[in-house]
Design a protein around this motif. Structure first.
Motif, short mmCIF file in Angstrom:
data_model
loop_
_atom_site.label_atom_id
_atom_site.label_comp_id
_atom_site.label_asym_id
_atom_site.label_seq_id
_atom_site.Cartn_x
_atom_site.Cartn_y
_atom_site.Cartn_z
N PRO A 15 0.86 -1.18 0.00
CA PRO A 15 0.00 0.00 0.00
C PRO A 15 0.90 1.23 0.00
O PRO A 15 1.90 1.26 0.71
N THR A 37 -9.01 -2.55 -7.66
CA THR A 37 -9.99 -3.18 -6.76
C THR A 37 -10.32 -2.26 -5.59
O THR A 37 -11.45 -2.24 -5.12
N GLY A 38 -9.33 -1.46 -5.12
CA GLY A 38 -9.60 -0.51 -4.04
C GLY A 38 -10.68 0.49 -4.47
O GLY A 38 -11.65 0.73 -3.75
N LEU A 41 -14.06 -1.27 -4.78
CA LEU A 41 -14.68 -1.52 -3.47
C LEU A 41 -15.20 -0.23 -2.85
O LEU A 41 -16.30 -0.20 -2.30
N ARG A 42 -14.39 0.85 -2.97
CA ARG A 42 -14.85 2.12 -2.37
C ARG A 42 -16.13 2.61 -3.05
O ARG A 42 -17.00 3.16 -2.39
N MET A 59 -12.20 -3.44 5.17
CA MET A 59 -11.37 -2.33 4.70
C MET A 59 -11.05 -1.36 5.84
O MET A 59 -9.92 -0.91 5.99
N ALA A 63 -7.91 -4.90 6.92
CA ALA A 63 -7.82 -6.33 6.60
C ALA A 63 -8.18 -6.56 5.14
O ALA A 63 -8.81 -5.72 4.50
N VAL A 65 -10.24 -8.17 2.11
CA VAL A 65 -11.60 -8.67 1.84
C VAL A 65 -11.45 -10.14 1.41
O VAL A 65 -10.48 -10.48 0.72
N MET A 70 -13.57 -11.12 -3.77
CA MET A 70 -12.71 -10.42 -4.72
C MET A 70 -12.69 -11.11 -6.07
O MET A 70 -12.73 -10.46 -7.11
N GLY A 96 -4.08 -3.84 -7.48
CA GLY A 96 -4.68 -4.27 -6.22
C GLY A 96 -5.21 -5.70 -6.26
O GLY A 96 -5.78 -6.17 -5.28
N ARG A 99 -3.94 -10.20 -4.64
CA ARG A 99 -3.27 -9.80 -3.41
C ARG A 99 -2.96 -11.02 -2.55
O ARG A 99 -2.40 -10.87 -1.47
N GLN A 103 -5.90 -15.82 -5.03
CA GLN A 103 -6.39 -14.89 -6.06
C GLN A 103 -5.58 -15.05 -7.35
O GLN A 103 -6.12 -15.01 -8.46
N ARG A 134 -1.45 11.03 3.41
CA ARG A 134 -2.21 11.02 2.16
C ARG A 134 -3.60 11.59 2.34
O ARG A 134 -4.27 11.35 3.34
N ARG A 167 -8.67 9.03 4.12
CA ARG A 167 -9.31 7.71 4.08
C ARG A 167 -9.30 7.05 5.44
O ARG A 167 -8.31 7.14 6.16
N ARG A 178 -2.51 -3.07 7.36
CA ARG A 178 -2.41 -3.27 5.91
C ARG A 178 -1.00 -3.73 5.52
O ARG A 178 -0.84 -4.57 4.65
P1 ADP Z 1 -3.90 0.18 -0.65
O1 ADP Z 1 -3.20 -0.56 -1.76
O2 ADP Z 1 -3.42 1.58 -0.49
O3 ADP Z 1 -4.00 -0.59 0.64
P2 ADP Z 1 -6.41 -0.14 -2.05
O4 ADP Z 1 -7.19 1.05 -2.39
O5 ADP Z 1 -5.78 -0.93 -3.14
O6 ADP Z 1 -5.37 0.40 -1.01
O7 ADP Z 1 -7.29 -1.16 -1.18
C1 ADP Z 1 -7.97 -0.75 -0.02
C2 ADP Z 1 -8.54 -1.93 0.72
O8 ADP Z 1 -9.43 -2.67 -0.12
C3 ADP Z 1 -7.53 -2.97 1.19
O9 ADP Z 1 -6.91 -2.63 2.42
C4 ADP Z 1 -8.41 -4.22 1.31
O10 ADP Z 1 -9.21 -4.18 2.47
C5 ADP Z 1 -9.36 -4.07 0.14
N1 ADP Z 1 -8.85 -4.78 -1.08
C6 ADP Z 1 -8.51 -4.21 -2.26
N2 ADP Z 1 -8.12 -5.15 -3.15
C7 ADP Z 1 -8.21 -6.34 -2.50
C8 ADP Z 1 -7.92 -7.70 -2.86
N3 ADP Z 1 -7.48 -8.04 -4.08
N4 ADP Z 1 -8.12 -8.67 -1.92
C9 ADP Z 1 -8.58 -8.38 -0.70
N5 ADP Z 1 -8.86 -7.13 -0.30
C10 ADP Z 1 -8.67 -6.11 -1.18
#
Ligand code: ADP
Ligand code: ZN
Length: 221
Positions: A15, A37-38, A41-42, A59, A63, A65, A70, A96, A99, A103, A134, A167, A178
């Motif tokens: 991250p 993916t972040g 999800l957001r 999130m 932790a 997801v 995913m 993302g 992870r 996956q 940030r 965030r 993370r």
């Molecule tokens: P960063 O890389 O800065 O941690 P992201 O925006 O990529 O932030 O992801 C934010 C959150 O979304 C992660 O901390 C996790 O909870 C969830 N997430 C994103 N991608 C995945 C993934 N491939 N598997 C599991 N959780 C994910």
């Protein structure tokens, strides 16, 4: 796009390593669909979808997801038209995902393994400093940093004038979680993908990182 350019690229890194910034550069150079993916999800959280509601609890505490959620999300997304190449092949720039090893296996099982994995290598103390300072635009996702890259007007995005937020997972405790999750679950992917891996020193100015990445994917002129 050059005929030899990779059409399935995965961005790997802790991250705060700068995956989002690099993604913009690759996208504009190769025109691949950028699947963050972040961000996905957001926006699911914002829209209050079932996936969003489920993901938010993970999130917020930094932790991961669960893999099945995913994989289903990515499976659906890669069937969209913008992930289709001219020969009907699936193309993307993943940011993302994967992870975890399961996956990565899910991609491989579907014949969607990456041609190239860009690994952004950044020391842990640098990512901690980047993440805690940030601020992120609610509208377009552009990242700022309170010291290193402040917006022209405090709290407002230079690009789209939306509000900048801190965030919920960019605070000390979730940041540490993370990074632990990254070390345990994601770092093993570096070895897993060694045959297609390009390691980039991510602790350099953004334009230097961008040039190294373009060179690594064979897109620099
Ligand atoms: P960063 O890389 O800065 O941690 P992201 O925006 O990529 O932030 O992801 C934010 C959150 O979304 C992660 O901390 C996790 O909870 C969830 N997430 C994103 N991608 C995945 C993934 N491939 N598997 C599991 N959780 C994910
Ligand atoms: Zn914005």
């Amino acid at each position: 796009m050059s005929a030899l350019a990779p059409s399935r690229i995965v961005l790997l890194g802790a991250p705060g390593a700068g995956k989002g910034t690099v993604a913009k550069v690759i996208k504009s150079e190769l025109g691949l669909a950028h699947l963050s993916t972040g961000d996905m999800l957001r926006s699911a959280v914002k829209e209050g979808t079932p996936v969003g509601t489920q993901a938010k609890t993970f999130m917020d505490r930094g932790a991961l997801v669960p893999d099945d959620v995913m994989v289903a999300l990515i499976e659906e997304r890669v069937s969209d038209a913008d992930c289709k190449g001219t020969k009907g092949d699936v193309q993307f720039l993943l940011d993302g995902f994967p992870r975890t090893l399961p996956q990565a296996d899910a991609l491989a099982d579907r014949g969607l393994g990456p041609h190239k994995v860009i690994y952004l290598n950044v020391p842990k103390e640098v990512v901690v400093a980047r993440l805690s300072g940030r601020r992120t635009c609610l509208g377009c996702g552009t990242p700022y940093h309170i010291e290193h890259r402040p917006p022209q007007k405090a709290g407002v995005c230079d690009v789209c004038a939306s509000e900048l937020v801190h965030r919920s997972d960019d605070h000390e405790t979730p940041i540490r979680k993370r990074l632990d999750a990254y070390q345990q679950m994601t770092a093993p992917l570096v070895g897993h993908y060694q045959d297609v891996l390009e390691t980039i020193d991510g602790n350099q100015p953004p334009e230097v990182v961008a040039n190294s990445v373009l060179y690594a994917i064979g897109a620099s002129s």
